[in-house]
Design a protein around this motif. Structure first.
Motif, PDB file in Angstrom:
ATOM      1  N   THR A   1      29.703 -36.835  23.157  1.00  0.00           N
ATOM      2  CA  THR A   1      30.527 -36.923  24.368  1.00  0.00           C
ATOM      3  C   THR A   1      32.021 -36.947  24.070  1.00  0.00           C
ATOM      4  O   THR A   1      32.840 -36.688  24.959  1.00  0.00           O
ATOM      5  CB  THR A   1      30.134 -38.186  25.172  1.00  0.00           C
ATOM      6  OG1 THR A   1      30.799 -38.175  26.430  1.00  0.00           O
ATOM      7  CG2 THR A   1      30.507 -39.474  24.423  1.00  0.00           C
ATOM      8  N   GLU A   2      32.391 -37.249  22.824  1.00  0.00           N
ATOM      9  CA  GLU A   2      33.813 -37.276  22.473  1.00  0.00           C
ATOM     10  C   GLU A   2      34.416 -35.884  22.357  1.00  0.00           C
ATOM     11  O   GLU A   2      35.634 -35.747  22.226  1.00  0.00           O
ATOM     12  CB  GLU A   2      34.026 -38.052  21.166  1.00  0.00           C
ATOM     13  CG  GLU A   2      33.170 -37.619  19.983  1.00  0.00           C
ATOM     14  CD  GLU A   2      31.912 -38.479  19.823  1.00  0.00           C
ATOM     15  OE1 GLU A   2      31.029 -38.361  20.703  1.00  0.00           O
ATOM     16  OE2 GLU A   2      31.796 -39.221  18.831  1.00  0.00           O
TER      17      GLU A   2
ATOM     18  N   ALA B   1      26.622 -37.196  27.571  1.00  0.00           N
ATOM     19  CA  ALA B   1      26.923 -38.627  27.523  1.00  0.00           C
ATOM     20  C   ALA B   1      26.704 -39.249  26.146  1.00  0.00           C
ATOM     21  O   ALA B   1      27.224 -40.329  25.867  1.00  0.00           O
ATOM     22  CB  ALA B   1      26.074 -39.372  28.553  1.00  0.00           C
TER      23      ALA B   1
ATOM     24  N   ALA C   1      27.001 -40.064  22.135  1.00  0.00           N
ATOM     25  CA  ALA C   1      28.090 -40.015  21.159  1.00  0.00           C
ATOM     26  C   ALA C   1      27.573 -39.468  19.819  1.00  0.00           C
ATOM     27  O   ALA C   1      26.426 -39.684  19.442  1.00  0.00           O
ATOM     28  CB  ALA C   1      28.696 -41.405  20.968  1.00  0.00           C
ATOM     29  N   THR C   2      28.454 -38.764  19.122  1.00  0.00           N
ATOM     30  CA  THR C   2      28.062 -38.001  17.930  1.00  0.00           C
ATOM     31  C   THR C   2      27.386 -38.849  16.859  1.00  0.00           C
ATOM     32  O   THR C   2      26.343 -38.458  16.315  1.00  0.00           O
ATOM     33  CB  THR C   2      29.302 -37.306  17.329  1.00  0.00           C
ATOM     34  OG1 THR C   2      29.910 -36.484  18.348  1.00  0.00           O
ATOM     35  CG2 THR C   2      28.931 -36.434  16.146  1.00  0.00           C
TER      36      THR C   2
ATOM     37  N   GLY D   1      31.793 -32.730  18.149  1.00  0.00           N
ATOM     38  CA  GLY D   1      32.344 -33.813  18.962  1.00  0.00           C
ATOM     39  C   GLY D   1      33.064 -34.825  18.093  1.00  0.00           C
ATOM     40  O   GLY D   1      32.419 -35.597  17.380  1.00  0.00           O
ATOM     41  N   GLY D   2      34.379 -34.836  18.137  1.00  0.00           N
ATOM     42  CA  GLY D   2      35.150 -35.847  17.431  1.00  0.00           C
ATOM     43  C   GLY D   2      35.476 -35.529  15.988  1.00  0.00           C
ATOM     44  O   GLY D   2      36.045 -36.364  15.290  1.00  0.00           O
ATOM     45  N   ILE D   3      35.130 -34.317  15.532  1.00  0.00           N
ATOM     46  CA  ILE D   3      35.320 -33.973  14.113  1.00  0.00           C
ATOM     47  C   ILE D   3      36.495 -33.010  13.971  1.00  0.00           C
ATOM     48  O   ILE D   3      36.435 -31.885  14.463  1.00  0.00           O
ATOM     49  CB  ILE D   3      34.045 -33.339  13.536  1.00  0.00           C
ATOM     50  CG1 ILE D   3      32.882 -34.328  13.644  1.00  0.00           C
ATOM     51  CG2 ILE D   3      34.270 -32.909  12.086  1.00  0.00           C
ATOM     52  CD1 ILE D   3      31.514 -33.689  13.569  1.00  0.00           C
TER      53      ILE D   3
ATOM     54  N   GLY E   1      35.642 -36.624   9.106  1.00  0.00           N
ATOM     55  CA  GLY E   1      34.585 -36.319  10.068  1.00  0.00           C
ATOM     56  C   GLY E   1      33.527 -35.411   9.465  1.00  0.00           C
ATOM     57  O   GLY E   1      32.327 -35.607   9.692  1.00  0.00           O
TER      58      GLY E   1
ATOM     59  N   GLY F   1      43.430 -39.509  21.472  1.00  0.00           N
ATOM     60  CA  GLY F   1      42.088 -39.568  22.041  1.00  0.00           C
ATOM     61  C   GLY F   1      41.979 -40.602  23.151  1.00  0.00           C
ATOM     62  O   GLY F   1      41.162 -40.460  24.060  1.00  0.00           O
ATOM     63  N   ASP F   2      42.804 -41.641  23.075  1.00  0.00           N
ATOM     64  CA  ASP F   2      42.815 -42.662  24.137  1.00  0.00           C
ATOM     65  C   ASP F   2      43.240 -42.063  25.481  1.00  0.00           C
ATOM     66  O   ASP F   2      42.971 -42.657  26.534  1.00  0.00           O
ATOM     67  CB  ASP F   2      43.800 -43.790  23.794  1.00  0.00           C
ATOM     68  CG  ASP F   2      43.234 -44.781  22.787  1.00  0.00           C
ATOM     69  OD1 ASP F   2      42.171 -44.496  22.206  1.00  0.00           O
ATOM     70  OD2 ASP F   2      43.861 -45.827  22.575  1.00  0.00           O
TER      71      ASP F   2
ATOM     72  N   GLU G   1      38.491 -36.392  21.912  1.00  0.00           N
ATOM     73  CA  GLU G   1      39.020 -37.617  21.310  1.00  0.00           C
ATOM     74  C   GLU G   1      39.637 -37.381  19.938  1.00  0.00           C
ATOM     75  O   GLU G   1      40.428 -38.192  19.464  1.00  0.00           O
ATOM     76  CB  GLU G   1      37.911 -38.668  21.202  1.00  0.00           C
ATOM     77  CG  GLU G   1      37.477 -39.220  22.549  1.00  0.00           C
ATOM     78  CD  GLU G   1      36.558 -40.419  22.397  1.00  0.00           C
ATOM     79  OE1 GLU G   1      36.733 -41.212  21.457  1.00  0.00           O
ATOM     80  OE2 GLU G   1      35.632 -40.544  23.225  1.00  0.00           O
TER      81      GLU G   1
ATOM     82  N   ASP H   1      43.640 -37.453  18.192  1.00  0.00           N
ATOM     83  CA  ASP H   1      44.334 -38.365  17.267  1.00  0.00           C
ATOM     84  C   ASP H   1      44.498 -37.777  15.878  1.00  0.00           C
ATOM     85  O   ASP H   1      45.363 -38.205  15.118  1.00  0.00           O
ATOM     86  CB  ASP H   1      43.521 -39.662  17.100  1.00  0.00           C
ATOM     87  CG  ASP H   1      43.533 -40.497  18.364  1.00  0.00           C
ATOM     88  OD1 ASP H   1      44.594 -40.632  18.973  1.00  0.00           O
ATOM     89  OD2 ASP H   1      42.459 -41.005  18.729  1.00  0.00           O
ATOM     90  N   LEU H   2      43.610 -36.852  15.533  1.00  0.00           N
ATOM     91  CA  LEU H   2      43.514 -36.409  14.140  1.00  0.00           C
ATOM     92  C   LEU H   2      44.185 -35.058  13.903  1.00  0.00           C
ATOM     93  O   LEU H   2      44.186 -34.555  12.782  1.00  0.00           O
ATOM     94  CB  LEU H   2      42.037 -36.348  13.718  1.00  0.00           C
ATOM     95  CG  LEU H   2      41.247 -37.645  14.010  1.00  0.00           C
ATOM     96  CD1 LEU H   2      39.765 -37.438  13.727  1.00  0.00           C
ATOM     97  CD2 LEU H   2      41.793 -38.814  13.206  1.00  0.00           C
TER      98      LEU H   2
ATOM     99  N   ARG I   1      47.746 -32.952  14.006  1.00  0.00           N
ATOM    100  CA  ARG I   1      49.160 -33.353  13.966  1.00  0.00           C
ATOM    101  C   ARG I   1      50.141 -32.213  13.857  1.00  0.00           C
ATOM    102  O   ARG I   1      51.341 -32.433  13.836  1.00  0.00           O
ATOM    103  CB  ARG I   1      49.368 -34.335  12.816  1.00  0.00           C
ATOM    104  CG  ARG I   1      48.999 -35.735  13.255  1.00  0.00           C
ATOM    105  CD  ARG I   1      48.477 -36.603  12.147  1.00  0.00           C
ATOM    106  NE  ARG I   1      47.791 -37.748  12.711  1.00  0.00           N
ATOM    107  CZ  ARG I   1      47.042 -38.592  12.014  1.00  0.00           C
ATOM    108  NH1 ARG I   1      46.871 -38.404  10.739  1.00  0.00           N
ATOM    109  NH2 ARG I   1      46.429 -39.588  12.606  1.00  0.00           N
TER     110      ARG I   1
END
Lengths: 325, 325
Positions: B139-140, B147, B149-150, B170-172, B177, B216-217, B286, B289-290, B292
């Motif tokens: 879900t990220e 729904a 999460a990874t 998701g999230g990687i 990750g 990500g927040d 999300e 964040d990673l 840049r």
């Protein structure tokens, strides 16, 4: 069998695995079992009374344990903190609320201070306060939590935390999750769902069985169980639990629940007393997929460590195909 | 520099990293850049037209690429599948809907068939259908998703998939990750947000800058951008994007958005055309964040591989403190 990280030195433990301080689940017996198996058990202070807490400290016997509190709840009964610090637990963990007012009383003692965070701003505040360790908790966790997911959240917190050890929480219940957390830069893990169905857990047999046979697909975040329990949780956090007939009735109709609150609270309390998990909450997270047996906590923890070692050895061959490891 | 998994053999690629087929972002240039860097780029078929798709295949030049479609959308314009299969892409990925009607046309060719799943039931269906690889999406992830999460979802899918390679999504967005995904038992990763701000991405400069400076927040899942775009998405999936003034106005007031839809659609389209990211959607997850920097996709991918290798070597010392590796 050994996975050593800075967390092991910080708490003087053998394995970098902490028991989450689950309210009404992580009592002294479970905390002691996790500590005796080489991890660190945290008693779930929850909304607990002084009597309950004393009883659980006694149940932990001579095991080295810690305690975790719900910060906004502790603020209403801060004598629980004095009672706890008198016992000089290995660690005190605060989650969900402003930890700053408690800092002066914790500082200077032997008890290590852990703060659990669900956002990067909370992580920055914990770093600035100089806490001993930070738990970065993902939304897949059972019980109360926020919106971020563990896998991308942990490395983002690690980048903020610098030298402060980060403990990954949320979705970790086996050695693969532990190995992944270490890969993300965490120094260890905090597990709730993984120990929910332990022999030593205070959860009912029925709740344990429901958790073991359930799936992460069958969990959801919601406020309805808090409302039904009369717990006035701040809106920043809600509660992940198994879906059941109570969530089917009310999750999409919070207003309806509030309008029928008096009778629904009675019905909910009765179900809790009767251990009817089709109405009462079974508070586990998405890692429910990964727990398969009611067993001693030691068995869970030692399998986690050896599975993590196995994974990391196998991955070594992926990176270096000629390695014989 | 080498991390080899069964996924590398399946697709005949050097690194087990796939570009997510982001609609309006993953065009031929970005897909080709990821493939030329040793991964596998998937063109985002999205809601695209035949003309758009032809154009992006041309933009990919002679690079070996794949294509991903939104299954329920493809069902409305299935000639896009014929057009795609004529190009014999390395892989075809279907997400969000019933893939079964398309199976007969895909089977037997050289194109590998990937199905993306968000629940364990979907994973079981993909395994039963004998797909070549399964993407387990958390879900990220940015864009559409479910729904789960990874971190806990991937190992649960791995347990179901048995010999079929599982790709974590998701999230990687960095090597941590990737290393974590391998620890969870995945054979590789699929990254969207990680390549959103690549030089070769079709996202606007303004959107890339917003993503790179965002956190990500500051992302959330919602249906409002779909409603504003007039996309009739099934309720099983919603869309993660950066929060902005449009989400602040409507996320908690879907009914209000529907009641003001005509004018809000005009406002949204105008913002999209004007590249006003305070109203238009910046569709990242999300992992924001990673990321840049706006940089070539190759730089992102190669840093990811070498960071993953570094992490896995460091962890080896955690498991075996006497190792010199």
């Amino acid at each position: 069998m050994s996975i050593r990280t800075p967390l092991c030195d910080l708490f003087d433990i053998e394995h970098p695995v902490l028991l989450a301080p689950m309210a009404r689940v992580s009592g002294g017996a479970l905390a002691a079992a996790v500590s005796r198996a080489g991890g660190l058990g945290l008693i779930g202070g929850g909304y607990g009374s002084a009597d309950w807490l004393e009883h659980e400290f006694e149940a932990a016997g001579d095991a080295r344990v810690g305690v975790g509190f719900i910060t906004w709840s502790l603020a209403r009964q801060s004598y629980l903190l004095d009672l706890t610090l008198e016992r000089a637990p290995v660690a005190l963990m605060l989650s969900f609320g402003d930890f700053q007012p408690f800092l002066p009383r914790i500082r200077g003692g032997k008890t290590k201070f852990i703060v659990q965070v669900q956002t990067l701003d909370q992580a920055r505040e914990a770093v600035d306060a100089g806490v001993d360790a930070i738990v970065a908790q993902g939304t897949e966790a059972g019980g109360h939590g926020g919106a971020r997911a563990t896998l991308p959240f942990v490395p983002a917190v690690v980048d903020i935390a610098k030298e402060i050890p980060v403990i990954a929480a949320g979705g970790i219940a086996d050695g693969r999750g532990l190995a992944a957390a270490l890969a993300l830069g965490a120094s260890g893990v905090l597990c709730g769902t993984g120990f929910f169905a332990s022999d030593e857990s205070l959860a009912s047999d029925n709740a344990k069985q429901t958790a073991v046979s359930g799936s992460g697909d069958d969990t959801e975040r919601s406020s309805i169980f808090d409302i039904a329990r009369g717990l006035n949780w701040p809106p920043d956090w809600n509660n992940r639990a198994m879906r059941n007939s109570f969530t089917q009735q009310w999750s999409e109709d919070i207003e309806g629940l509030r309008q029928n609150l008096a009778e629904e609270q009675v019905r909910f309390e009765a179900a809790w007393t009767a251990d009817d998990t089709d109405i009462a909450a079974v508070i586990v997270g998405e890692a429910a997929d990964l727990i398969r047996a009611i067993e001693p906590a030691q068995a869970t923890l030692h399998r986690m460590i050896s599975q993590a070692e196995g994974r990391l050895r196998r991955i070594r061959r992926i990176v270096e195909p000629n390695s014989k490891g």
